[in-house]
Design a protein around this motif. Structure first.
Motif, PDB file in Angstrom:
ATOM      1  N   HIS A  22      19.298 -27.526   8.266  1.00 58.76           N
ATOM      2  CA  HIS A  22      18.589 -26.934   8.195  1.00 58.76           C
ATOM      3  C   HIS A  22      17.797 -28.494   7.692  1.00 58.76           C
ATOM      4  CE1 HIS A  22      14.897 -25.118   6.310  1.00 58.76           C
ATOM      5  NE2 HIS A  22      14.727 -25.898   5.240  1.00 58.76           N
ATOM      6  N   PHE A  23      18.177 -29.174   6.646  1.00 58.38           N
ATOM      7  CA  PHE A  23      17.820 -30.495   6.035  1.00 58.38           C
ATOM      8  C   PHE A  23      17.909 -31.703   7.485  1.00 58.38           C
ATOM      9  CE2 PHE A  23      21.132 -29.823   2.360  1.00 58.38           C
ATOM     10  CZ  PHE A  23      20.135 -28.648   2.134  1.00 58.38           C
ATOM     11  N   HIS A  24      18.481 -31.475   8.493  1.00 54.54           N
ATOM     12  CA  HIS A  24      18.485 -32.741   9.599  1.00 54.54           C
ATOM     13  C   HIS A  24      17.350 -32.024  10.722  1.00 54.54           C
ATOM     14  CE1 HIS A  24      19.902 -34.925  12.601  1.00 54.54           C
ATOM     15  NE2 HIS A  24      19.253 -34.427  13.780  1.00 54.54           N
ATOM     16  N   VAL A  25      16.495 -30.775  10.390  1.00 58.77           N
ATOM     17  CA  VAL A  25      15.424 -29.867  10.963  1.00 58.77           C
ATOM     18  C   VAL A  25      14.611 -30.901  10.367  1.00 58.77           C
ATOM     19  CG1 VAL A  25      14.135 -28.376  12.146  1.00 58.77           C
ATOM     20  CG2 VAL A  25      16.378 -28.462  12.526  1.00 58.77           C
ATOM     21  N   CYS A  26      14.506 -30.679   9.131  1.00 60.44           N
ATOM     22  CA  CYS A  26      13.132 -30.207   8.084  1.00 60.44           C
ATOM     23  C   CYS A  26      12.547 -32.177   8.133  1.00 60.44           C
ATOM     24  CB  CYS A  26      13.312 -30.423   7.078  1.00 60.44           C
ATOM     25  SG  CYS A  26      13.514 -28.224   6.378  1.00 60.44           S
ATOM     26  N   SER A  27      14.195 -33.144   8.350  1.00 59.77           N
ATOM     27  CA  SER A  27      13.574 -34.765   8.513  1.00 59.77           C
ATOM     28  C   SER A  27      13.168 -34.230   9.754  1.00 59.77           C
ATOM     29  CB  SER A  27      15.137 -35.235   7.872  1.00 59.77           C
ATOM     30  OG  SER A  27      15.609 -34.974   7.364  1.00 59.77           O
ATOM     31  N   GLY A  28      13.611 -34.392  10.989  1.00 61.91           N
ATOM     32  CA  GLY A  28      13.349 -34.732  12.488  1.00 61.91           C
ATOM     33  C   GLY A  28      11.020 -34.844  12.071  1.00 61.91           C
ATOM     34  N   LEU A  29      11.269 -33.448  11.519  1.00 63.10           N
ATOM     35  CA  LEU A  29      10.191 -32.904  11.411  1.00 63.10           C
ATOM     36  C   LEU A  29       9.185 -33.653  10.423  1.00 63.10           C
ATOM     37  CD1 LEU A  29      10.368 -29.296  10.935  1.00 63.10           C
ATOM     38  CD2 LEU A  29       9.705 -30.504  12.870  1.00 63.10           C
ATOM     39  N   GLU A  30       9.460 -34.253  10.180  1.00 65.86           N
ATOM     40  CA  GLU A  30       9.016 -34.733   8.614  1.00 65.86           C
ATOM     41  C   GLU A  30       8.340 -36.170   9.186  1.00 65.86           C
ATOM     42  OE1 GLU A  30       9.852 -35.741   4.353  1.00 65.86           O
ATOM     43  OE2 GLU A  30      10.675 -33.543   4.625  1.00 65.86           O
ATOM     44  N   LEU A  31       9.782 -36.807  10.336  1.00 66.26           N
ATOM     45  CA  LEU A  31       9.483 -38.162  10.638  1.00 66.26           C
ATOM     46  C   LEU A  31       8.479 -37.628  11.998  1.00 66.26           C
ATOM     47  CD1 LEU A  31      13.168 -39.583  11.897  1.00 66.26           C
ATOM     48  CD2 LEU A  31      11.529 -40.094  10.001  1.00 66.26           C
ATOM     49  N   ALA A  32       8.337 -36.776  11.821  1.00 69.05           N
ATOM     50  CA  ALA A  32       7.659 -36.596  13.811  1.00 69.05           C
ATOM     51  C   ALA A  32       5.803 -36.755  13.024  1.00 69.05           C
ATOM     52  CB  ALA A  32       7.582 -35.187  14.107  1.00 69.05           C
ATOM     53  N   ILE A  33       5.626 -36.659  12.122  1.00 68.09           N
ATOM     54  CA  ILE A  33       4.071 -36.166  11.080  1.00 68.09           C
ATOM     55  C   ILE A  33       4.289 -38.395  10.558  1.00 68.09           C
ATOM     56  CG2 ILE A  33       2.711 -35.621   8.971  1.00 68.09           C
ATOM     57  CD1 ILE A  33       4.588 -33.274   8.719  1.00 68.09           C
ATOM     58  N   ASP A  34       5.467 -38.292  10.234  1.00 70.48           N
ATOM     59  CA  ASP A  34       5.525 -39.831   9.891  1.00 70.48           C
ATOM     60  C   ASP A  34       4.364 -40.766  10.841  1.00 70.48           C
ATOM     61  OD1 ASP A  34       5.260 -39.458   7.195  1.00 70.48           O
ATOM     62  OD2 ASP A  34       8.022 -39.985   7.467  1.00 70.48           O
ATOM     63  N   ASN A  35       4.566 -40.371  12.598  1.00 66.89           N
ATOM     64  CA  ASN A  35       5.095 -40.907  13.421  1.00 66.89           C
ATOM     65  C   ASN A  35       3.176 -41.084  13.767  1.00 66.89           C
ATOM     66  OD1 ASN A  35       5.324 -42.748  15.786  1.00 66.89           O
ATOM     67  ND2 ASN A  35       6.017 -40.889  16.678  1.00 66.89           N
ATOM     68  N   PHE A  36       2.941 -39.950  13.658  1.00 70.48           N
ATOM     69  CA  PHE A  36       1.491 -39.456  14.125  1.00 70.48           C
ATOM     70  C   PHE A  36       0.796 -40.462  13.452  1.00 70.48           C
ATOM     71  CE2 PHE A  36      -2.543 -37.084  12.841  1.00 70.48           C
ATOM     72  CZ  PHE A  36      -2.937 -36.946  14.339  1.00 70.48           C
ATOM     73  N   CYS A  37       1.254 -40.261  12.311  1.00 69.44           N
ATOM     74  CA  CYS A  37      -0.520 -41.149  11.130  1.00 69.44           C
ATOM     75  C   CYS A  37       0.205 -42.609  11.778  1.00 69.44           C
ATOM     76  CB  CYS A  37       0.406 -41.349  10.062  1.00 69.44           C
ATOM     77  SG  CYS A  37       0.349 -39.336   9.197  1.00 69.44           S
ATOM     78  N   LEU A  38       1.514 -43.324  12.086  1.00 62.62           N
ATOM     79  CA  LEU A  38       1.395 -44.679  12.399  1.00 62.62           C
ATOM     80  C   LEU A  38       0.681 -44.576  13.470  1.00 62.62           C
ATOM     81  CD1 LEU A  38       5.033 -45.655  11.138  1.00 62.62           C
ATOM     82  CD2 LEU A  38       3.376 -46.084  10.345  1.00 62.62           C
ATOM     83  N   ARG A  39       0.129 -44.019  14.793  1.00 72.30           N
ATOM     84  CA  ARG A  39      -0.143 -44.026  16.113  1.00 72.30           C
ATOM     85  C   ARG A  39      -1.662 -44.237  16.059  1.00 72.30           C
ATOM     86  NH1 ARG A  39       4.300 -40.503  18.155  1.00 72.30           N
ATOM     87  NH2 ARG A  39       2.205 -39.323  18.404  1.00 72.30           N
ATOM     88  N   LEU A  40      -1.811 -43.146  14.558  1.00 74.42           N
ATOM     89  CA  LEU A  40      -3.574 -42.663  15.045  1.00 74.42           C
ATOM     90  C   LEU A  40      -3.575 -44.256  13.844  1.00 74.42           C
ATOM     91  CD1 LEU A  40      -5.997 -41.489  14.577  1.00 74.42           C
ATOM     92  CD2 LEU A  40      -5.603 -40.093  12.294  1.00 74.42           C
ATOM     93  N   PHE A  41      -3.205 -44.777  12.819  1.00 76.57           N
ATOM     94  CA  PHE A  41      -3.406 -45.995  12.527  1.00 76.57           C
ATOM     95  C   PHE A  41      -3.303 -47.214  12.817  1.00 76.57           C
ATOM     96  CE2 PHE A  41      -3.277 -49.724   9.590  1.00 76.57           C
ATOM     97  CZ  PHE A  41      -4.362 -49.473   8.720  1.00 76.57           C
ATOM     98  N   LYS A  42      -2.834 -47.143  14.241  1.00 74.29           N
ATOM     99  CA  LYS A  42      -2.610 -48.146  15.126  1.00 74.29           C
ATOM    100  C   LYS A  42      -3.829 -48.209  16.382  1.00 74.29           C
ATOM    101  CE  LYS A  42       0.753 -50.617  18.159  1.00 74.29           C
ATOM    102  NZ  LYS A  42       2.126 -51.021  18.688  1.00 74.29           N
ATOM    103  N   ASP A  43      -3.590 -47.008  16.597  1.00 67.64           N
ATOM    104  CA  ASP A  43      -4.082 -46.702  18.549  1.00 67.64           C
ATOM    105  C   ASP A  43      -5.829 -46.584  17.488  1.00 67.64           C
ATOM    106  OD1 ASP A  43      -2.133 -47.666  19.120  1.00 67.64           O
ATOM    107  OD2 ASP A  43      -1.780 -45.179  19.438  1.00 67.64           O
ATOM    108  N   GLN A  44      -6.641 -45.192  16.460  1.00 69.52           N
ATOM    109  CA  GLN A  44      -7.751 -45.227  16.439  1.00 69.52           C
ATOM    110  C   GLN A  44      -7.956 -44.453  17.365  1.00 69.52           C
ATOM    111  OE1 GLN A  44      -9.619 -48.641  14.252  1.00 69.52           O
ATOM    112  NE2 GLN A  44      -8.446 -49.736  13.245  1.00 69.52           N
ATOM    113  N   ASP A  45      -7.579 -43.751  17.636  1.00 69.62           N
ATOM    114  CA  ASP A  45      -8.185 -42.835  19.225  1.00 69.62           C
ATOM    115  C   ASP A  45      -8.446 -41.734  18.457  1.00 69.62           C
ATOM    116  OD1 ASP A  45      -8.679 -41.686  21.655  1.00 69.62           O
ATOM    117  OD2 ASP A  45      -6.486 -42.076  22.534  1.00 69.62           O
ATOM    118  N   MET A  46      -9.513 -41.372  17.356  1.00 68.63           N
ATOM    119  CA  MET A  46      -9.750 -40.321  17.398  1.00 68.63           C
ATOM    120  C   MET A  46      -9.609 -38.700  18.295  1.00 68.63           C
ATOM    121  SD  MET A  46      -9.661 -40.673  14.240  1.00 68.63           S
ATOM    122  CE  MET A  46     -10.019 -42.054  13.550  1.00 68.63           C
ATOM    123  N   GLU A  47      -9.867 -39.143  19.341  1.00 71.25           N
ATOM    124  CA  GLU A  47      -9.697 -38.022  20.314  1.00 71.25           C
ATOM    125  C   GLU A  47      -8.089 -38.076  21.241  1.00 71.25           C
ATOM    126  OE1 GLU A  47     -11.995 -39.019  24.495  1.00 71.25           O
ATOM    127  OE2 GLU A  47     -13.928 -39.008  22.785  1.00 71.25           O
TER     128      GLU A  47
END
Length: 204
Positions: A22-47
Motif C-alpha cells: 500500500h505504501f508503494h502504491v501511494c508513493s507512486g500516486l504522489e509521484l504521478a501528481i508531482d509529475n503532472f505539476c512539473l510538466r504543466l509548469f514546464k510546458d504551460q499547456d493549459m489545454e
C-alpha cells in the motif's frame, strides 16, 4: 499463553507486506501528481493539462479502488485485535499482572495498529497533495495573456484549469469516500480513546 503469542505472531506476518504494498502504491500516486505539476509548469499547456488531469484522476480512482479492500482488511484486523484485547482485559485482568505479559500484549496489538494508521495517513497524503494542485497552479506567474491585442490581467485558461481541478475532487477514495487527513486524525483519536479507557480500567 506462549502458543497464543506464537500463533498471533505467525498470523501477523502478512500484515507488514500488505502495508508495504500500500505504501508503494501511494508513493507512486504522489509521484504521478508531482509529475503532472512539473510538466504543466514546464510546458504551460493549459489545454493539454485538462486531458492529463483526467487521466491522472482516473488513475487515482482506479488505484484506490483496487487497494480499498486491503485497507478494509487491515482495519478489520486491527479492530478485531483491539476488541479481543479489550475483552481479555475486562474479563481477565490478571493476564496483565506482570510487566512482561503487558509488554507481550502491547507488542502484539500496537505495531499492526500503528502500521494501519500510517497506511491511512499515506492514503490521506495522496488526497491532500491532489487538493494542493489547484492552489499551486493558481499561484504560478505565467506570461501575460493577450486578448484582441490587449494584455489581460487574469489568464482565463489558467482559471479554467484551476476550477476544473477543484471540481474534479481527485484523491484517494475508499468505497466512494475520499480519505482526508482529518479523517485519519479522528480515527487515531478513537483508537487512543479506547487505549486510555483500557489503561484506566486496569489502574482502578
Amino acid at each position: 499463553m506462549e502458543r497464543t503469542y506464537g500463533t498471533s505472531t505467525c498470523a501477523e506476518l502478512p500484515f507488514p507486506g500488505v502495508c508495504y504494498a500500500h505504501f508503494h502504491v501511494c508513493s507512486g500516486l504522489e509521484l504521478a501528481i508531482d509529475n503532472f505539476c512539473l510538466r504543466l509548469f514546464k510546458d504551460q499547456d493549459m489545454e493539454g493539462a485538462l486531458s492529463e488531469w483526467n487521466v491522472l484522476s482516473a488513475t487515482l480512482r482506479q488505484a484506490s479502488q483496487k487497494t480499498c479492500w486491503s485497507l478494509l482488511a487491515l482495519g478489520a484486523a486491527c479492530t478485531a485485535s483491539l476488541v479481543l484485547f479489550a475483552s481479555q482485559v475486562v474479563e481477565m485482568p490478571q493476564i496483565l499482572g506482570s510487566a512482561f505479559d503487558t509488554a507481550l500484549w502491547l507488542g502484539w496489538l500496537y505495531p499492526p495498529l500503528l502500521l494501519f494508521l500510517y497506511a491511512m495517513y499515506r492514503a490521506a497524503s495522496v488526497t491532500e497533495k491532489a487538493m494542493r494542485v489547484a492552489p499551486l497552479v493558481n499561484s504560478w506567474e505565467f506570461e501575460p495573456a493577450e486578448e484582441n491585442g490587449e494584455t489581460v490581467a487574469l489568464d482565463p485558461g489558467r482559471q479554467y484549469v484551476v476550477q476544473f481541478i477543484n471540481q474534479s475532487e481527485a484523491g484517494f477514495y475508499v468505497f466512494g469516500v475520499r480519505i482526508s487527513a482529518y479523517m485519519v486524525q479522528k480515527l487515531a483519536y478513537y483508537f487512543l480513546a479506547v487505549t486510555v479507557g483500557l489503561i484506566a480500567n486496569l489502574t482502578r
